[in-house]
Design an enzyme around this catalytic site. Structure first.
Site, mmCIF file in Angstrom:
data_model
loop_
_atom_site.group_PDB
_atom_site.id
_atom_site.type_symbol
_atom_site.label_atom_id
_atom_site.label_comp_id
_atom_site.label_asym_id
_atom_site.label_seq_id
_atom_site.Cartn_x
_atom_site.Cartn_y
_atom_site.Cartn_z
ATOM 1 N N SER A 1 -0.261 -20.478 9.417
ATOM 2 C CA SER A 1 0.132 -20.414 10.828
ATOM 3 C C SER A 1 1.620 -20.640 11.006
ATOM 4 O O SER A 1 2.242 -21.409 10.286
ATOM 5 C CB SER A 1 -0.615 -21.467 11.646
ATOM 6 O OG SER A 1 -0.159 -21.432 12.982
ATOM 7 N N ARG B 1 0.843 -1.213 0.000
ATOM 8 C CA ARG B 1 0.000 0.000 0.000
ATOM 9 C C ARG B 1 0.869 1.251 0.000
ATOM 10 O O ARG B 1 0.696 2.143 -0.820
ATOM 11 C CB ARG B 1 -0.929 -0.022 1.216
ATOM 12 C CG ARG B 1 -2.028 1.011 1.141
ATOM 13 C CD ARG B 1 -3.150 0.650 2.081
ATOM 14 N NE ARG B 1 -2.729 0.798 3.466
ATOM 15 C CZ ARG B 1 -2.961 1.866 4.213
ATOM 16 N NH1 ARG B 1 -3.644 2.879 3.726
ATOM 17 N NH2 ARG B 1 -2.528 1.938 5.456
ATOM 18 N N GLU C 1 -5.124 -22.755 20.059
ATOM 19 C CA GLU C 1 -3.912 -22.026 20.488
ATOM 20 C C GLU C 1 -4.200 -21.196 21.748
ATOM 21 O O GLU C 1 -3.449 -21.240 22.727
ATOM 22 C CB GLU C 1 -3.464 -21.139 19.319
ATOM 23 C CG GLU C 1 -2.385 -20.118 19.609
ATOM 24 C CD GLU C 1 -2.201 -19.174 18.409
ATOM 25 O OE1 GLU C 1 -1.952 -19.661 17.292
ATOM 26 O OE2 GLU C 1 -2.300 -17.942 18.590
ATOM 27 N N ARG D 1 -8.946 -13.909 28.733
ATOM 28 C CA ARG D 1 -8.275 -12.750 28.120
ATOM 29 C C ARG D 1 -9.115 -11.495 28.341
ATOM 30 O O ARG D 1 -8.598 -10.422 28.626
ATOM 31 C CB ARG D 1 -8.055 -12.969 26.622
ATOM 32 C CG ARG D 1 -6.950 -13.951 26.326
ATOM 33 C CD ARG D 1 -6.432 -13.794 24.899
ATOM 34 N NE ARG D 1 -5.557 -14.902 24.556
ATOM 35 C CZ ARG D 1 -4.851 -14.984 23.434
ATOM 36 N NH1 ARG D 1 -4.926 -14.016 22.533
ATOM 37 N NH2 ARG D 1 -4.081 -16.011 23.195
ATOM 38 N N LYS E 1 -8.306 -22.656 10.187
ATOM 39 C CA LYS E 1 -7.293 -21.785 10.812
ATOM 40 C C LYS E 1 -7.864 -21.095 12.050
ATOM 41 O O LYS E 1 -7.173 -20.929 13.072
ATOM 42 C CB LYS E 1 -6.794 -20.740 9.800
ATOM 43 C CG LYS E 1 -5.833 -19.697 10.395
ATOM 44 C CD LYS E 1 -4.581 -20.356 10.989
ATOM 45 C CE LYS E 1 -3.467 -19.383 11.339
ATOM 46 N NZ LYS E 1 -3.709 -18.417 12.350
ATOM 47 N N HIS F 1 -7.875 -23.583 14.751
ATOM 48 C CA HIS F 1 -6.466 -23.725 15.176
ATOM 49 C C HIS F 1 -6.145 -22.643 16.209
ATOM 50 O O HIS F 1 -5.548 -22.904 17.256
ATOM 51 C CB HIS F 1 -5.539 -23.602 13.956
ATOM 52 C CG HIS F 1 -4.099 -23.328 14.318
ATOM 53 N ND1 HIS F 1 -3.649 -22.089 14.722
ATOM 54 C CD2 HIS F 1 -3.024 -24.144 14.390
ATOM 55 C CE1 HIS F 1 -2.366 -22.147 15.008
ATOM 56 N NE2 HIS F 1 -1.963 -23.384 14.810
ATOM 57 N N ASN F 2 -6.549 -21.419 15.900
ATOM 58 C CA ASN F 2 -6.237 -20.321 16.819
ATOM 59 C C ASN F 2 -7.000 -20.450 18.140
ATOM 60 O O ASN F 2 -6.471 -20.112 19.194
ATOM 61 C CB ASN F 2 -6.549 -18.971 16.163
ATOM 62 C CG ASN F 2 -5.451 -18.555 15.204
ATOM 63 O OD1 ASN F 2 -4.726 -19.394 14.688
ATOM 64 N ND2 ASN F 2 -5.321 -17.266 14.953
HETATM 65 C C1 6PG Z 1 -0.531 -18.293 13.963
HETATM 66 C C2 6PG Z 1 -1.036 -17.308 14.967
HETATM 67 C C3 6PG Z 1 -1.260 -16.001 14.299
HETATM 68 C C4 6PG Z 1 -1.367 -14.850 15.265
HETATM 69 C C5 6PG Z 1 -2.666 -14.814 15.968
HETATM 70 C C6 6PG Z 1 -2.561 -14.245 17.335
HETATM 71 O O1 6PG Z 1 -1.194 -19.299 13.799
HETATM 72 O O2 6PG Z 1 0.508 -18.024 13.367
HETATM 73 O O3 6PG Z 1 -2.231 -17.760 15.525
HETATM 74 O O4 6PG Z 1 -2.370 -16.150 13.465
HETATM 75 O O5 6PG Z 1 -0.305 -14.833 16.140
HETATM 76 O O6 6PG Z 1 -3.488 -14.008 15.177
HETATM 77 O O7 6PG Z 1 -3.836 -13.956 17.714
HETATM 78 P P1 6PG Z 1 -4.184 -12.968 18.867
HETATM 79 O O8 6PG Z 1 -3.531 -11.644 18.568
HETATM 80 O O9 6PG Z 1 -5.648 -12.900 18.833
HETATM 81 O O10 6PG Z 1 -3.609 -13.586 20.111
#
Ligand code: 6PG
Length: 465
Positions: free
Chosen positions: A130, A34, A191, A288, A184, A187-188
């Protein structure tokens, strides 16, 4: 794909790392950003890889310089910036061109964009990536949603740049439209829950007066056993780090409010919409939120709290995390199964577990076991019911129970670990307390219920004279 038809727009941290990874794998890549001043800066950072990179002042000039059919990878923030970028380039693209959204998009947006773009003869791929900056540069896990034809074209690049698990690329086409972004997102969510359970165990150890470096060494040890994983590994490193100004533990110099960009919350929202409840992820997202609740400082001064030492042997805590990890993943995969059914994606759980074994943030030794369990086909499709998981849970749940009990008594918060145990204790009873909920519903709303004896008498005695 012809060698000059690949472009990437958005040279932020992740975009730059992904671009270098693509160039490093011998592909010619057109790049733009951008703010155009970033392009020459990026090219000079690229060093020897510059030969594989073609910089452009704008996205439109980049598209014009590319041969059709083009594949344009967007690495821009999720939401409006993606729509704005698509609007900006649509009329410059020709039939057969593909836009790849490689950000953390809401899968509902991906489905909508797929529909609109496919109607215009264009292809759209929602690609979950990821692994953070390091993963994007040297091998992420790649979760792809889109048409089979567009995957066939992207595949050589995706497989080349992806992490490898024993030589197998951690990249796969998981289904149409939003499937990749949905996977994904989950996955998060997983995480978030893994991070929260680890943080809860840290809190317990800290309450017992153990120095951070010692707690860090405990995580280092765990990383050589069944809990081997990226998140346990980095926790050991983080807890061993000292602050450069105070000389004390670095983690204690950080404001105690957890940030979030939304993917954990999306997981919970979508899970609930699908009639699923992922208690560990819900607890992690909630925790959180609580951490940054503006009322927390006042509550800490006003409400009578309790903060005693919860002193537990490391083996008990290790078992707690093993059990929590299995429950967390079982719940995550249940969400995926529900979404697969709802959207007719035919998600292959074994493939998903396999591409999470390397490159991504939740990579762990246990994912190998989870993948094998899905390959073998667990009873009712439920990971927790796979024979290996049953055996592991049998061994580890007593540790989870002891940990939650001790933490609750000491006033140490363990919402995610308790969420895992709450699910386990509910699922392991054929008869619980839902019958009372049914009775209450019938009492106040004549909602009716099914009887154990199967007779067609759907209301309780409270509705009889
Ligand atoms: C990944 C992470 C990546 C990122 C997250 C963090 O898989 O590489 O999950 O996507 O670090 O978006 O998410 P938050 O900022 O919500 O903790």
């Amino acid at each position: 794909m012809t060698r000059t038809s690949l472009g990437l727009y958005g040279l932020g941290t992740m975009g730059s790392a992904l671009a270098l990874n693509i160039a490093d794998n011998g592909h010619t890549l057109h790049v733009s950003n951008r703010s155009s001043s970033r392009v020459p800066e990026f090219l000079s950072e690229a060093g020897d890889l510059k030969g594989n990179l073609r910089g452009h002042d704008s996205l439109v000039t980049m598209i014009d310089a590319m041969n059709a059919p083009r594949t344009i990878i967007l690495m821009v923030p999720a939401g409006k910036p993606v729509d704005d970028t698509i609007d900006q380039i649509r009329r410059h693209l020709t039939g057969g061109d593909t836009i790849v959204d490689a950000g953390n998009a809401d899968f509902n947006d991906t489905r909508r964009r797929t529909k609109t773009l496919e109607a215009a003869g264009l292809n759209f791929i929602g690609m979950g990536v990821s692994g953070g900056e390091e993963g994007a540069r040297h091998g992420p896990s790649i979760m792809v949603g889109g048409s089979k034809a567009s995957w066939d074209r992207l595949r050589p690049v995706a497989e080349a740049i992806a992490a490898k698990h024993e030589g197998a690329p951690c990249a796969a086409h998981l289904g149409p439209d939003g499937a990749g972004h949905f996977v994904k997102t989950v996955h998060n969510g997983i995480e978030y829950a893994e991070m929260q359970m680890i943080a809860e165990i840290f809190g317990i150890e800290r309450s017992a007066g153990r120095p951070h470096s010692e707690i860090g060494r405990m995580f280092d040890r765990w990383n050589r056993g069944p809990l081997k994983s990226y998140l346990v590994e980095i926790t050991g490193t983080v807890l061993g780090a000292t602050d450069h100004l105070t000389g004390g533990p670095a983690v204690e110099e950080i404001v105690d409010k957890a940030g979030q960009k939304g993917t954990g919350r999306w997981t919970v929202i979508e899970a609930l919409k699908l009639g699923q409840s992922a208690s560990v992820i819900e607890a992690a997202v909630g925790a959180r939120g609580w951490s940054s609740d503006p009322a927390r400082p006042t509550a800490a001064q006003t409400l009578p709290g309790r903060s005693d030492a919860a002193d537990l042997p490391p083996e008990t805590l290790e078992a707690a995390l093993i059990a929590g990890r299995i429950v967390n993943h079982a719940q995550g995969f249940d969400i995926l199964a529900a979404a697969s059914k709802e959207f007719r994606w035919s998600l292959d759980m074994a493939t998903i577990a396999e591409i999470w074994r390397a490159g991504c943030i939740i990579r762990s030794a246990q994912l190998d076991t989870f993948a094998a369990a899905f390959r073998a086909g667990p009873p009712k499709g439920s990971l927790a019911l796979a024979p290996d998981m049953v055996a592991m849970l049998k061994q580890a749940v007593p540790g989870l129970r002891a940990t939650v009990a001790a933490a609750v008594t000491a006033g140490q918060p363990v919402p995610a670990l308790a969420g895992a145990l709450g699910w386990y204790d509910t699922m392991t009873k054929a008869r619980g307390t839902a019958a009372l909920i049914q009775a209450q519903r019938d009492y106040f709303g004549r909602h009716g219920f099914d009887r154990v004896d199967g007779t067609d008498d759907r209301h309780g005695p409270w509705w009889r004279d």
